[in-house]
Design a protein around this motif. Structure first.
Motif, PDB file in Angstrom:
ATOM      1  N   GLU A  14      -4.523  -0.301   3.085  1.00 12.41           N
ATOM      2  CA  GLU A  14      -5.590   0.579   2.612  1.00 12.41           C
ATOM      3  C   GLU A  14      -5.248   2.040   2.923  1.00 12.41           C
ATOM      4  N   SER A  15      -5.831   2.947   2.165  1.00 15.98           N
ATOM      5  CA  SER A  15      -5.643   4.380   2.416  1.00 15.98           C
ATOM      6  C   SER A  15      -6.410   4.798   3.660  1.00 15.98           C
ATOM      7  N   THR A  16      -5.847   5.759   4.381  1.00 12.31           N
ATOM      8  CA  THR A  16      -6.470   6.289   5.586  1.00 12.31           C
ATOM      9  C   THR A  16      -5.986   7.719   5.775  1.00 12.31           C
ATOM     10  N   THR A  41      -1.387   4.996   5.182  1.00 16.97           N
ATOM     11  CA  THR A  41      -1.637   3.616   4.749  1.00 16.97           C
ATOM     12  C   THR A  41      -1.799   2.745   5.987  1.00 16.97           C
ATOM     13  N   THR A  42      -2.883   2.004   6.045  1.00 15.65           N
ATOM     14  CA  THR A  42      -3.168   1.132   7.192  1.00 15.65           C
ATOM     15  C   THR A  42      -2.237  -0.071   7.192  1.00 15.65           C
ATOM     16  N   GLY A  77       0.810  -1.211   0.000  1.00 14.67           N
ATOM     17  CA  GLY A  77       0.000   0.000   0.000  1.00 14.67           C
ATOM     18  C   GLY A  77       0.843   1.260   0.000  1.00 14.67           C
ATOM     19  N   ASP A 135      -3.109  -2.931   6.752  1.00 14.70           N
ATOM     20  CA  ASP A 135      -3.618  -3.837   5.721  1.00 14.70           C
ATOM     21  C   ASP A 135      -3.452  -3.289   4.311  1.00 14.70           C
TER      22      ASP A 135
END
Length: 189
Positions: free
Chosen positions: A139-141, A134-135, A30, A137
């Motif tokens: 994913e974007s955050t 980026t988390t 990510g 996992d």
């Protein structure tokens, strides 16, 4: 493995993280994807950013753990065992305000002496942006949610918790600077 390009960096990181630390590998992928989205912002340094992004957490890999401080362990490995641009090694060593965490670990002097801060503020900010939005996992955050996640995982009074609370204002400022640079370049983040 000698790392001379982004693809070889991906192969190295995958060999160290994919099987043993799959969640760390998801995060790394990510962060690398985020780096690719910033190509227009960092321009001719895009390959440096993506290479650093994909290698930034290799210090978590069990065979590389020496001090237990992943930016330092990863950078030492890259410096000692690999042929790679020293700017990438310095980015890995200093990613996401590692010097502040190094203080908590009593490694500040060693980290600063071995791996001086890179002299490209936008590149440093871009790696902070990618890592801290980026988390685990992949994913974007937001940086606010990422910091809250780190605090919940490690605890506010842990070494990492103390560091991340101290670093939070700097992290948010880096994220804001990258967003401003992206806006100026006409890139939607």
């Amino acid at each position: 493995m000698t790392v001379v390009d982004v693809q070889q960096a991906h192969e190295l990181a995958a060999s160290l993280l994919q099987e043993n630390l799959p969640r760390r590998w998801a995060h790394t992928q990510g962060v690398a994807a985020c780096a690719r989205r910033l190509t227009v912002v960092v321009k001719d340094k895009a390959s440096l950013l993506e290479t650093a992004a994909v290698l930034h957490d290799i210090g978590y890999a069990p065979p590389l753990v020496a001090t237990g401080f992943h930016p330092f362990d990863g950078a030492r490995y890259l410096r000692d065992a690999q042929v790679i641009d020293s700017r990438v090694v310095r980015l890995v060593a200093n990613h996401s305000f590692a010097l502040l965490e190094a203080e908590e670990r009593h490694l500040h002097t060693e980290l600063a002496d071995e791996f001086p801060l890179p002299d490209d503020p936008l590149l440093v900010d871009a790696l902070v942006y990618c890592d801290m939005t980026t988390t685990p996992d992949g994913e974007s955050t937001t940086s606010e949610k990422r910091i809250a996640e780190i605090l919940s995982r490690y605890g506010a009074d842990s070494m990492v918790g103390r560091f991340i609370r101290r670093a939070a204002p700097e992290i948010h400022a880096s994220v804001d600077r990258v967003r401003a640079a992206a806006d100026a370049a006409g890139v939607m983040l």
